[in-house]
Design a protein around this motif. Structure first.
Motif, short mmCIF file in Angstrom:
data_model
loop_
_atom_site.label_atom_id
_atom_site.label_comp_id
_atom_site.label_asym_id
_atom_site.label_seq_id
_atom_site.Cartn_x
_atom_site.Cartn_y
_atom_site.Cartn_z
N LYS A 147 0.84 -1.21 0.00
CA LYS A 147 0.00 0.00 0.00
C LYS A 147 0.87 1.26 0.00
N GLU A 148 2.02 1.20 0.69
CA GLU A 148 2.91 2.36 0.75
C GLU A 148 3.43 2.73 -0.63
N MET A 149 3.70 1.73 -1.46
CA MET A 149 4.19 1.99 -2.81
C MET A 149 3.13 2.68 -3.66
N VAL A 150 1.90 2.17 -3.58
CA VAL A 150 0.80 2.72 -4.40
C VAL A 150 0.43 4.12 -3.91
N ASP A 151 0.43 4.32 -2.59
CA ASP A 151 0.09 5.64 -2.06
C ASP A 151 1.10 6.69 -2.51
N GLY B 195 0.20 8.20 -5.69
CA GLY B 195 -1.04 8.97 -5.71
C GLY B 195 -2.28 8.13 -5.63
N GLY B 196 -2.14 6.83 -5.30
CA GLY B 196 -3.31 5.96 -5.19
C GLY B 196 -3.55 5.15 -6.45
N SER B 197 -4.44 4.17 -6.34
CA SER B 197 -4.69 3.24 -7.45
C SER B 197 -5.44 3.88 -8.61
N ASN B 198 -5.99 5.07 -8.42
CA ASN B 198 -6.72 5.75 -9.50
C ASN B 198 -5.92 6.89 -10.14
N ASP C 272 -5.32 -8.40 -7.41
CA ASP C 272 -5.60 -9.26 -6.25
C ASP C 272 -4.69 -8.92 -5.08
N ASN C 273 -3.41 -8.67 -5.38
CA ASN C 273 -2.46 -8.35 -4.32
C ASN C 273 -2.75 -6.97 -3.71
N LEU C 274 -3.19 -6.04 -4.55
CA LEU C 274 -3.45 -4.68 -4.07
C LEU C 274 -4.65 -4.66 -3.12
N ASN C 275 -5.64 -5.50 -3.40
CA ASN C 275 -6.85 -5.52 -2.58
C ASN C 275 -6.83 -6.59 -1.50
N ALA C 276 -5.74 -7.34 -1.39
CA ALA C 276 -5.68 -8.44 -0.43
C ALA C 276 -5.37 -7.92 0.97
N LEU C 277 -5.90 -8.62 1.96
CA LEU C 277 -5.68 -8.25 3.36
C LEU C 277 -4.47 -8.96 3.94
#
Length: 902
Positions: free
Chosen positions: A796-800, A803-806, A880-885
């Motif tokens: 999540k830190e990488m995607v944030d 600027g987020g997944s969008n 799947d990995n981005l949304n996985a818990l």
């Protein structure tokens, strides 16, 4: 003819279920005289009441052995009839059932005086119901099972308690019981009616049912009366009763109605065909043997515990054991056929002008597209041999041609060598494949070496680690006074190139030293002696050069320098001191003039990177880390005036990390050739022994450290602080964010292909300029110490930070991932061949399953998919990995464990 549809049992992934409906029938009460002779019979429940409480157990048997544990019905009390109406699910699916599987159904009574093998349980009766009929079709729907009184179901192949007994006509002239025959016929029709094979007519069905019930009651009473008369007569005759005890069990007047699962179509038995077991002693066969298709295991008719009929000439029991070596042998008939076919094309006079038609050309193109791990069939080998002269213009066909040659045939191998000389230039990846463990012909290996001669030093460095491993497959003699250059064209080539280049010679020497240091059982003393002999010949050839003596002294000084660092590193690791005291001890050791580290004169080329020359140490920059091995960070002054920090570690085998960094460096070069710069920064690693090595220290910070310092969007805050720009995206320099996005994409794809495991925020690092990279490659090829680990590490830190997944930058990140994956798939053969050369390199995660290491990498490429489908698959993995818990939980648990250790 109407189409007939059916299903196979091996594809029926559905649990075996059975419904115990009811027990019907009755029997005459036990005679009073019998109760007097055996008073314990009075306490058995079924002798006290015709509707006493019973329970049923069901167990799957096959081959006269139980396959599952028994499953039983719940407790029920009966009043007017024994009816359960309960479904039981057995712990086995239809897909794994053998053809002789059956259900052992036993009804159990209770007695307080029971002292037999079952304790208070008394078998009321049993029945063995086969799951497949004589036509190998699965039984389904209602079944009426004969119950054998006072016996438990044995479940054997030749059972004494068969549930389905065909009605036989009397042979002694006794008239056939017409009522019983009519009841059997009606039972068959009722079953068809229930399965929907007979149309339903409600008013007529009710009339038939009532008539059948009346006829059934009348028949049951008459049979019960006849049985009571026979029982009375048997009790009067002691001899007759003794014979009855020894007679084969017969069905009683009881029937157990059960129901099996129903299916819309017939289910036919189909066995799962297991592959032949691996042949450990045949791991490195010759080219002609390695491509033989393993024959399927021979059919085994009798398993353990199955008696053999006497008419076959065997006594007792027979156990057949499959010998895996048989699967690697040639079929004599097939070998003769191949020799006859190839004898027509042996001279090659007509074959030189032979050209394939359009259909054959398509078949050859399919064969040429096979990956290096694909095994050619005999027909494909014959086709390649037939058109060998036509294929000499195709560089990708050479490895397939070599696999199709029978090198044990002298005349065929002689002509194959002649054809090799006419082949067009091949690529490096094919040359590396020819140097692998499955090609032992010296002419073939020499042909591959000739191709490598055209590579420059920079390209050769990318494959040098694997080429040193390929020396294990050369025919090198260890006899004293016998030079290895006479035996091996590869050794001769590597030595000649290494003595002309300091960089090649440096790495070649240290790769050899690691193999000489490996005295494990996996390496073997013979292999160790080969590498020692190669190292000796290398030094002997080096001193013949004009500047060779100086180069030899340089390599020896490097060894002394490594020995000094190993000494202090070993002392620090064993010392039971605080970190501060360890650091002071290392500083004092480095500053001591006796160790000759304060000033290094003349400057010494660094073994880790010989293009860097060090001239002294900087003791005040020393750091000792807190991990269990306590690696030391030491900074050295270079001739250019800069500092070069390195990590030195003892007690750890760095060969696996060295391999991963080498593959990452190679992949970076492949991507750059495709004009795709993903800003990869693979740091350098060099194993100097089996338990020591050097690593380049890159100034950076772990994601765990960044997250503890910056709470909100930590990676973005870290880059913003180190690269501030009010006009740039998110307040940072655009170049830094672009570097971060590109390097994230590169490492995500590469670590996915290599199956790098144990990914957490402590081994994800970020440099101040935006370069992202991974560290610590202790788990590769899909291995991971944590359960449910993701296939790709995308935190999540990488995607944030993007600027987020969008955001637009995340979309760019995905595009870079797709481009990198497509480019690396095009070069999959080169990567697979490099891993095949490392099978015997004693790399921990390869050594676990050496025969599957290359296949694990191949699976990640998904070569069976088109490029578009492969990209879609990669995108699903990323989403799947981005949304996985689970990855978030793993990172939190790792953080807690590290905090507890601290």
């Amino acid at each position: 003819m109407e189409p007939f549809s059916f299903a196979s049992s091996d594809s029926l992934d559905y649990p075996v279920r059975i419904r115990i409906i009811n027990l019907e029938g009755e029997e005459a009460p036990v005679l009073f005289s019998t109760l007097l002779d055996n008073p314990n019979l009075r306490h058995i429940g079924s002798n006290q009441s015709p509707f006493s409480d019973l329970y049923v157990t069901v167990q799957v048997w096959a081959g006269s052995k139980p396959l599952t544990v028994p499953v039983q019905t719940s407790f029920k009390t009966f009043r007017a009839e024994r009816r359960w109406g309960e479904w039981l699910e057995l712990p086995v699916t239809y897909s794994v059932l053998p053809q002789n599987a059956c259900l052992a159904i036993t009804l159990w009574d209770l007695s307080p005086t029971g002292d037999g093998p079952y304790g208070h349980r008394i078998p009321f009766g049993g029945a063995t119901l086969p799951l497949f009929d004589k036509d190998n079709q699965l039984h389904k729907g209602r079944q009426k099972c004969h119950v054998y009184r006072h016996l438990h179901a044995d479940g054997h192949d030749n059972t004494t308690t068969p549930a389905l007994v065909p009605r036989s006509r009397p042979k002694d002239g006794t008239p056939e019981d017409k009522d019983a025959a009519e009841l059997d016929r009606m039972e068959t029709l009722f079953k068809k009616h229930e399965m929907g094979e007979i149309p339903r007519v409600d008013w007529l069905d009710q009339l038939v049912f009532r008539g059948f019930e009346r006829r059934g009651l009348q028949t049951a009473r008459s049979s019960l009366k006849a049985k009571a008369i026979r029982q009375t007569e048997a009790s009067r005759d002691d001899k007759s009763s003794a014979q009855n005890e020894k007679a084969k069990p017969e069905p009683s007047g009881y029937f157990l109605n059960v129901e099996l699962s129903r299916f819309d179509f017939p289910v036919v038995f189909a066995d799962y065909e297991y592959p032949a077991p691996p042949i450990s002693s045949f791991q490195h066969l010759s080219s002609s043997q390695s491509n033989i298709l393993l024959k399927p295991p021979p059919e085994v008719h009798f398993g353990p515990g199955i008696s053999v009929d006497d008419d076959e000439g065997f006594e007792g029991r027979l156990i057949r054991v499959y010998d895996p070596e048989v699967g690697a042998r040639d079929n004599p008939a097939e070998s003769k056929h191949r020799r006859l076919v190839r004898s027509q094309h042996r001279n090659g006079i007509l074959d030189k002008d032979l050209k394939p038609n359009a259909k054959v050309r398509d078949e050859l193109n399919v064969i040429m597209s096979y990956s290096p791990t694909h095994t050619l069939s005999p027909e494909e080998k014959d086709l390649i041999w037939k058109f060998r002269y036509h294929l000499t213009r195709n560089k990708k066909a050479l490895t397939k041609f070599v696999k199709s040659v029978n090198w044990l045939d002298h005349s065929e191998s002689k002509q194959a060598v002649q054809v090799l000389g006419k082949w067009t230039d091949i690529d490096v990846d094919d040359a590396l494949e020819l140097l692998g463990p499955t090609f032992d012909n010296s002419a073939v290996r020499a042909f591959a070496v000739e191709r490598l001669r055209k590579a420059d030093d920079k390209e050769l460095l990318l494959y040098l680690l694997q080429l040193v491993q390929a020396l294990k497959y050369e025919h090198i003699s260890t006899r004293p006074g016998h030079e290895v250059t006479h035996d091996s064209s590869l050794a001769r080539f590597l030595i000649s190139r290494a003595v002309h280049s300091l960089a090649l010679g440096n790495y070649f020497w240290w790769y050899l030293m690691v193999e000489c240091d490996d005295s494990s059982m996996d390496q073997g003393e013979e292999t160790q002696m080969i590498y020692k002999k190669i190292a000796y010949d290398f030094m002997a050839e080096l001193v013949k050069r004009p500047d060779g003596k100086e180069t030899r002294k340089t390599l020896l000084r490097q060894a002394e320098w490594i020995a000094i660092l190993s000494k202090i590193s070993g002392e620090i690791k064993e010392a039971n001191e605080s970190i501060a005291k360890r650091v002071e001890r290392v500083k004092h050791f480095l500053a001591d003039p006796k160790n000759e580290l304060v000033t290094i004169d003349p400057p010494l080329p660094l073994p880790l990177d010989p293009s860097i020359e060090i001239c002294g140490v900087v003791p005040e920059d020393t750091v000792v880390f807190k991990s269990s091995l306590h690696p030391i960070k030491v900074a050295f002054k270079t001739t250019s005036g800069r500092k070069y920090p390195i990590l030195f570690k003892t007690g750890d085998d760095l060969r696996q990390d060295q391999l991963v960094i080498q593959i990452i460096t190679l992949m970076d070069n492949l991507l750059l050739k495709e004009n795709l710069d993903l800003k990869l920064s693979p740091y350098k690693i060099l194993a100097t022994g089996t338990s020591a090595g050097l690593s380049q220290f890159v100034p950076s910070m772990t994601f765990q450290g960044i997250a503890s310092k910056y709470r909100a969007n930590p990676a973005q805050a870290y880059l913003k602080q180190n690269n501030p720009d009010a006009q740039g995206p998110f307040g940072m320099r655009k170049e830094s964010l672009d570097t971060f996005v590109r390097s994230c994409a590169g490492y995500c794809v590469i670590t996915y292909i290599l199956g790098v495991g144990d990914r957490h925020l402590d081994n994800l690092l970020l440099a101040p300029d935006g370069h992202f990279f991974h560290a610590d490659f202790g788990y590769i090829l899909g291995r991971d110490p944590k359960p449910f680990a993701p296939a790709m590490k995308l935190s999540k830190e990488m995607v944030d930070c993007m600027g987020g997944s969008n955001s637009e930058y995340y979309r760019q990140f995905k595009q870079y991932c797709f481009l990198a994956y497509s480019a690396l798939r095009k070069n999959s053969n080169l990567i697979l061949n490099l891993f095949s050369l490392m099978v015997d390199a004693n790399i921990p995660d390869i050594k676990l399953e050496p025969d599957k290491a290359v296949l694990k990498v191949k699976e990640r490429f998904h070569l069976e998919l088109s490029e578009e489908d492969a990209i879609r698959h990669l995108e699903r993995i990323m989403d799947d990995n981005l949304n996985a818990l689970v990855p978030v939980v793993i990172d939190k648990l790792h953080e807690l464990v590290q905090a507890f250790r601290a």
